[in-house]
Scaffold this motif. Structure first.
Motif, PDB file in Angstrom:
ATOM      1  N   GLN A  88       0.830  -1.199   0.000  1.00 33.14           N
ATOM      2  CA  GLN A  88       0.000   0.000   0.000  1.00 33.14           C
ATOM      3  C   GLN A  88       0.870   1.257   0.000  1.00 33.14           C
ATOM      4  OE1 GLN A  88      -3.897   0.045   0.280  1.00 33.14           O
ATOM      5  NE2 GLN A  88      -2.982  -1.551  -0.968  1.00 33.14           N
ATOM      6  N   THR A  89       2.124   1.064  -0.350  1.00 31.10           N
ATOM      7  CA  THR A  89       3.078   2.165  -0.360  1.00 31.10           C
ATOM      8  C   THR A  89       3.922   2.110  -1.620  1.00 31.10           C
ATOM      9  OG1 THR A  89       3.227   2.149   2.058  1.00 31.10           O
ATOM     10  CG2 THR A  89       5.022   3.219   0.873  1.00 31.10           C
ATOM     11  N   VAL A  90       4.136   3.269  -2.230  1.00 30.07           N
ATOM     12  CA  VAL A  90       5.032   3.374  -3.383  1.00 30.07           C
ATOM     13  C   VAL A  90       6.167   4.322  -3.016  1.00 30.07           C
ATOM     14  CG1 VAL A  90       5.273   3.997  -5.810  1.00 30.07           C
ATOM     15  CG2 VAL A  90       3.122   3.004  -4.986  1.00 30.07           C
ATOM     16  N   ILE A  91       7.381   3.838  -3.112  1.00 33.50           N
ATOM     17  CA  ILE A  91       8.561   4.655  -2.839  1.00 33.50           C
ATOM     18  C   ILE A  91       9.167   5.095  -4.165  1.00 33.50           C
ATOM     19  CG2 ILE A  91      10.889   4.700  -1.862  1.00 33.50           C
ATOM     20  CD1 ILE A  91       9.926   2.616   0.178  1.00 33.50           C
ATOM     21  N   ILE A  92       9.288   6.400  -4.356  1.00 31.40           N
ATOM     22  CA  ILE A  92       9.884   6.961  -5.564  1.00 31.40           C
ATOM     23  C   ILE A  92      11.271   7.475  -5.184  1.00 31.40           C
ATOM     24  CG2 ILE A  92       9.680   8.734  -7.358  1.00 31.40           C
ATOM     25  CD1 ILE A  92       6.628   8.757  -6.648  1.00 31.40           C
ATOM     26  N   THR A  93      12.289   6.962  -5.839  1.00 29.14           N
ATOM     27  CA  THR A  93      13.640   7.362  -5.481  1.00 29.14           C
ATOM     28  C   THR A  93      14.576   7.206  -6.668  1.00 29.14           C
ATOM     29  OG1 THR A  93      15.366   7.121  -3.791  1.00 29.14           O
ATOM     30  CG2 THR A  93      14.359   5.088  -4.630  1.00 29.14           C
ATOM     31  N   ARG A  94      15.846   7.459  -6.415  1.00 36.01           N
ATOM     32  CA  ARG A  94      16.899   7.276  -7.404  1.00 36.01           C
ATOM     33  C   ARG A  94      18.170   6.879  -6.661  1.00 36.01           C
ATOM     34  NH1 ARG A  94      19.531  12.454 -10.044  1.00 36.01           N
ATOM     35  NH2 ARG A  94      21.074  10.831 -10.383  1.00 36.01           N
ATOM     36  N   PRO A  95      19.091   6.191  -7.311  1.00 37.10           N
ATOM     37  CA  PRO A  95      20.370   5.913  -6.649  1.00 37.10           C
ATOM     38  C   PRO A  95      21.228   7.164  -6.623  1.00 37.10           C
ATOM     39  CG  PRO A  95      20.397   5.067  -8.887  1.00 37.10           C
ATOM     40  CD  PRO A  95      19.015   5.591  -8.660  1.00 37.10           C
ATOM     41  N   GLU A  96      22.182   7.165  -5.741  1.00 38.57           N
ATOM     42  CA  GLU A  96      23.090   8.305  -5.691  1.00 38.57           C
ATOM     43  C   GLU A  96      24.088   8.206  -6.836  1.00 38.57           C
ATOM     44  OE1 GLU A  96      25.798  10.816  -2.517  1.00 38.57           O
ATOM     45  OE2 GLU A  96      25.186   8.769  -2.031  1.00 38.57           O
ATOM     46  N   GLY A  97      24.231   9.303  -7.563  1.00 35.94           N
ATOM     47  CA  GLY A  97      25.212   9.384  -8.630  1.00 35.94           C
ATOM     48  C   GLY A  97      26.013  10.647  -8.446  1.00 35.94           C
ATOM     49  N   ARG A  98      26.126  11.427  -9.513  1.00 33.47           N
ATOM     50  CA  ARG A  98      26.813  12.712  -9.387  1.00 33.47           C
ATOM     51  C   ARG A  98      25.994  13.688  -8.547  1.00 33.47           C
ATOM     52  NH1 ARG A  98      28.971  14.679 -15.140  1.00 33.47           N
ATOM     53  NH2 ARG A  98      26.841  14.194 -15.770  1.00 33.47           N
TER      54      ARG A  98
ATOM     55  N   ILE B  84      19.045   3.578  -1.031  1.00 29.56           N
ATOM     56  CA  ILE B  84      18.137   2.515  -1.467  1.00 29.56           C
ATOM     57  C   ILE B  84      18.186   1.336  -0.495  1.00 29.56           C
ATOM     58  CG2 ILE B  84      17.794   0.760  -3.248  1.00 29.56           C
ATOM     59  CD1 ILE B  84      18.397   2.898  -5.329  1.00 29.56           C
ATOM     60  N   SER B  85      19.356   1.034   0.045  1.00 35.82           N
ATOM     61  CA  SER B  85      19.489  -0.078   0.992  1.00 35.82           C
ATOM     62  C   SER B  85      18.644   0.143   2.242  1.00 35.82           C
ATOM     63  CB  SER B  85      20.952  -0.273   1.372  1.00 35.82           C
ATOM     64  OG  SER B  85      21.483   0.901   1.954  1.00 35.82           O
ATOM     65  N   LYS B  86      18.446   1.412   2.630  1.00 35.25           N
ATOM     66  CA  LYS B  86      17.624   1.712   3.801  1.00 35.25           C
ATOM     67  C   LYS B  86      16.140   1.760   3.446  1.00 35.25           C
ATOM     68  CE  LYS B  86      21.262   4.055   6.363  1.00 35.25           C
ATOM     69  NZ  LYS B  86      21.696   5.277   7.069  1.00 35.25           N
ATOM     70  N   LEU B  87      15.819   2.304   2.282  1.00 34.32           N
ATOM     71  CA  LEU B  87      14.419   2.332   1.849  1.00 34.32           C
ATOM     72  C   LEU B  87      13.894   0.918   1.602  1.00 34.32           C
ATOM     73  CD1 LEU B  87      14.560   5.332  -0.680  1.00 34.32           C
ATOM     74  CD2 LEU B  87      13.685   5.358   1.664  1.00 34.32           C
ATOM     75  N   ALA B  88      14.785   0.018   1.225  1.00 36.11           N
ATOM     76  CA  ALA B  88      14.386  -1.360   0.928  1.00 36.11           C
ATOM     77  C   ALA B  88      13.820  -2.072   2.148  1.00 36.11           C
ATOM     78  CB  ALA B  88      15.581  -2.130   0.374  1.00 36.11           C
ATOM     79  N   GLU B  89      14.118  -1.566   3.323  1.00 36.31           N
ATOM     80  CA  GLU B  89      13.627  -2.193   4.556  1.00 36.31           C
ATOM     81  C   GLU B  89      12.104  -2.308   4.563  1.00 36.31           C
ATOM     82  OE1 GLU B  89      13.867  -1.518   9.426  1.00 36.31           O
ATOM     83  OE2 GLU B  89      14.969  -0.192   8.035  1.00 36.31           O
ATOM     84  N   HIS B  90      11.417  -1.390   3.887  1.00 32.81           N
ATOM     85  CA  HIS B  90       9.947  -1.402   3.871  1.00 32.81           C
ATOM     86  C   HIS B  90       9.387  -2.503   2.977  1.00 32.81           C
ATOM     87  CE1 HIS B  90       9.929   2.446   5.999  1.00 32.81           C
ATOM     88  NE2 HIS B  90      10.862   2.854   5.161  1.00 32.81           N
ATOM     89  N   GLU B  91      10.188  -2.979   2.027  1.00 27.88           N
ATOM     90  CA  GLU B  91       9.760  -4.005   1.069  1.00 27.88           C
ATOM     91  C   GLU B  91       8.467  -3.597   0.352  1.00 27.88           C
ATOM     92  OE1 GLU B  91      10.137  -8.138   2.313  1.00 27.88           O
ATOM     93  OE2 GLU B  91      11.308  -7.480   4.041  1.00 27.88           O
ATOM     94  N   ALA B  92       8.295  -2.300   0.179  1.00 29.63           N
ATOM     95  CA  ALA B  92       7.132  -1.768  -0.534  1.00 29.63           C
ATOM     96  C   ALA B  92       7.421  -1.760  -2.032  1.00 29.63           C
ATOM     97  CB  ALA B  92       6.845  -0.347  -0.043  1.00 29.63           C
ATOM     98  N   THR B  93       6.433  -1.360  -2.811  1.00 23.37           N
ATOM     99  CA  THR B  93       6.667  -1.138  -4.233  1.00 23.37           C
ATOM    100  C   THR B  93       7.644   0.019  -4.374  1.00 23.37           C
ATOM    101  OG1 THR B  93       4.364  -1.771  -4.671  1.00 23.37           O
ATOM    102  CG2 THR B  93       5.568  -0.676  -6.452  1.00 23.37           C
ATOM    103  N   MET B  94       8.651  -0.154  -5.216  1.00 27.22           N
ATOM    104  CA  MET B  94       9.633   0.902  -5.404  1.00 27.22           C
ATOM    105  C   MET B  94       9.777   1.222  -6.885  1.00 27.22           C
ATOM    106  SD  MET B  94      13.536   1.202  -3.852  1.00 27.22           S
ATOM    107  CE  MET B  94      12.996   0.796  -2.202  1.00 27.22           C
ATOM    108  N   CYS B  95       9.742   2.513  -7.205  1.00 27.24           N
ATOM    109  CA  CYS B  95       9.957   2.983  -8.569  1.00 27.24           C
ATOM    110  C   CYS B  95      11.247   3.793  -8.560  1.00 27.24           C
ATOM    111  CB  CYS B  95       8.785   3.844  -9.045  1.00 27.24           C
ATOM    112  SG  CYS B  95       7.230   2.940  -9.163  1.00 27.24           S
ATOM    113  N   ILE B  96      12.242   3.291  -9.273  1.00 23.58           N
ATOM    114  CA  ILE B  96      13.579   3.871  -9.210  1.00 23.58           C
ATOM    115  C   ILE B  96      13.906   4.565 -10.527  1.00 23.58           C
ATOM    116  CG2 ILE B  96      16.021   3.390  -8.824  1.00 23.58           C
ATOM    117  CD1 ILE B  96      15.111   0.899  -7.236  1.00 23.58           C
TER     118      ILE B  96
END
Length: 253
Positions: free
Chosen positions: A133-143, A152-164
């Motif tokens: 019931q949760t969607v996490i919108i994020t991006r990996p760290e780059g420049r 992302i390793s910390k957001l993954a703890e929720h095991e929710a739907t993730m859109c990267i």
């Protein structure tokens, strides 16, 4: 509308996914500045023949603001077209700050984000009952750095739907971070150019998606969608349409 800047969400790529309001502004605009590296040029097909159209890919912030300021001073309508919805990785905050400092009037028209287009391409609902019931919108760290709490390793703890966003070129690193909490069997899909004519979809799991993406040749302009909503069958129906469930508009049968 003259003497004003309008930020426009250009949508994920399909010109028909422009909002009607955005379409009408593009038709009227005297000047269009569009994020050419991401925005489908066909989105601008309704522009006037005499409209000045500039691709911002080769421009820096000062050049963009200078063109806006000069155009508005000449009482022209400026359409600033960003991909998807400009509130998501659209870099409009710095432009808004610049316009405010120059006392230039502006509006914002939202658009269809690419993560919605990706969900449509995958024929999935991102928020299935009893799955996520949760969607996490994020991006990996780059420049562009990001707060350590948003790794992302910390957001993954929720095991929710993730859109990267903006991470397919480093898919192996993304998978490594996701595996801190998701299982190897977790479904993953990569959608390149969602809604474009040359849309491409790669499906797999966290165990094999890296190899599949490498084989596909996808290196940019793609969304990574992660979560059990992608692999669910025998979906639990929502209460909204359950005939045994009473709510404000319907009595249970």
């Amino acid at each position: 509308m003259a003497g004003k800047v309008i930020f426009i969400g250009g949508g994920p790529g399909d010109p028909e996914l422009l909002t009607l309001k955005a379409y009408n502004i593009i038709k009227k605009a005297d000047v269009i500045i569009y994020a050419g590296s991401l925005v489908n040029r066909d989105v601008l097909n309704s522009a006037r023949d005499d409209c000045l159209i500039r691709n911002s890919a080769s421009m820096n912030l000062d050049e963009i603001l200078d063109l806006m300021e000069t155009s508005v001073a000449e009482d022209k309508l400026v359409a600033r077209v960003h991909t998807g919805d400009p509130a998501i990785y659209g870099a409009i905050g710095e432009q808004i700050e610049g316009l405010k400092s120059k006392n230039i009037d502006f509006d914002i028209i939202p658009g269809v984000s690419s993560f919605f287009a990706a969900a449509a391409a995958l024929e999935t609902e991102l928020t299935l009952p009893e799955v996520s019931q949760t969607v996490i919108i994020t991006r990996p760290e780059g420049r562009t750095p990001k707060p350590s709490k948003e790794a992302i390793s910390k957001l993954a703890e929720h095991e929710a739907t993730m859109c990267i966003f903006l991470g397919v070129h480093m898919i192996d690193d993304v998978v490594k971070d996701l595996l801190t909490h998701y299982t190897l069997e977790t479904p993953v899909a990569v959608v390149q150019k969602a809604s474009w004519p040359d849309e491409k979809i790669v499906k797999g799991t966290l165990e094999d998606i890296g190899v599949k993406v490498a084989e596909s040749g996808i290196k940019k302009t793609a969304m990574i969608v992660v979560g059990d909503v992608l692999g669910t069958e025998n979906i639990t129906p929502s209460k909204l349409y359950d005939r045994k469930f009473t709510h404000e508009y319907r009595t249970a049968q």
